[in-house]
Design an enzyme around this catalytic site. Sequence first.
Site, short mmCIF file in Angstrom:
data_model
loop_
_atom_site.label_atom_id
_atom_site.label_comp_id
_atom_site.label_asym_id
_atom_site.label_seq_id
_atom_site.Cartn_x
_atom_site.Cartn_y
_atom_site.Cartn_z
N ARG A 12 0.83 -1.20 0.00
CA ARG A 12 0.00 0.00 0.00
C ARG A 12 0.87 1.26 0.00
O ARG A 12 0.55 2.24 -0.68
CB ARG A 12 -0.95 0.00 1.20
N ARG B 217 11.82 26.96 -2.94
CA ARG B 217 10.47 26.45 -2.73
C ARG B 217 9.67 26.65 -4.00
O ARG B 217 9.56 27.75 -4.51
CB ARG B 217 9.81 27.17 -1.55
N HIS C 273 6.09 24.78 -6.12
CA HIS C 273 5.06 23.75 -6.10
C HIS C 273 5.41 22.57 -7.00
O HIS C 273 5.11 21.42 -6.68
CB HIS C 273 3.71 24.34 -6.53
N LYS D 186 -2.62 7.46 0.95
CA LYS D 186 -2.35 7.72 2.37
C LYS D 186 -1.34 8.87 2.46
O LYS D 186 -0.14 8.67 2.74
CB LYS D 186 -1.86 6.45 3.06
N GLU E 131 -16.30 7.71 5.42
CA GLU E 131 -15.45 7.06 6.42
C GLU E 131 -15.31 7.99 7.61
O GLU E 131 -15.87 9.08 7.63
CB GLU E 131 -14.07 6.73 5.83
#
Length: 296
Positions: free
Chosen positions: A58, A107, A109, A155, A187
């Site tokens: 996973r 920095r 994106h 996740k 959920e």
Amino acid sequence: MTVATLPAQLAYLNGRFAPLNELQVSVLDRGFLFGDGVYEMIPVYSRCIFRLAEHIRRLGRSLAAVGISNPHSEAEWQQLLTQLMAQQDFADQSLYVQVTRGVAYPRNHAFPQPAVAPTVLAFSDPLELPPASQYQQGVHALTVRDIRWLRCDIKALSLLANVLAKQQAVDARCAEAIMLRDGSLIEGAASNIFLVKDGVLLAPPTGELMLAGITYELVLELAQQYGLPLAVRPLSEAELREADEVWLTSSSKEILPIVKIDDQPVGNGRPGPIYQTMLSVYQSYKATVMRRGEQV
């Protein structure tokens, strides 16, 4: 909490094992700046890691979905996490694994070009389950609107919406926030949700709006193994509110009965008979399989 009071159990960061309170990550890590990474939580019972291969797969799917190169093979992950687990002082553990896209400047994106090395962090905490009273008497929940993105099956570290929902539950003295989207049950903020109606166990199907928990999958397996009537299909908010029983499942909570939602009792306001059956089946499975390291 200061650095001096942080846990000192052995942890892992980018190829090095060291006390957790000594590890440091760059402020330019994209996990810190963007939440650009993924994670896994893996339960350990009596020093037996439960379904480690399944958790690693996973993790690999999450990494692929967000375009982060997997830093280890399945065999390397198994060796790393087994070594980490074995060096803890406590037998029942909660293994945490996090992989970010890595450290990049300036920095931006967009993904760094050329690609940078992922940051790999892993540590283990004692596995702390809810008190016995919650399994026996049940817990309360409240419903919230699901304001998350459309890839909840990943996740991902970016859990701000889940954090806000969970805090809303805590502020209402509830154990969990149940997320609803367009009239459908999705959920919990940190769990999967099951219903029971007229003796049938009901579960929402996996998909991009829901993270399929390892415990969720195990409950489905046990229901089939023991012949409990089962249906996996989309579930509505109305079905949630009319259910005879409602449960939450997660690696850290296992299976808990929800006996009140939004200050309204579920069924008769007590843990139901199907829950009692599943709890007994689950605890038997934990004693005979999870604690023996069998990957059934």
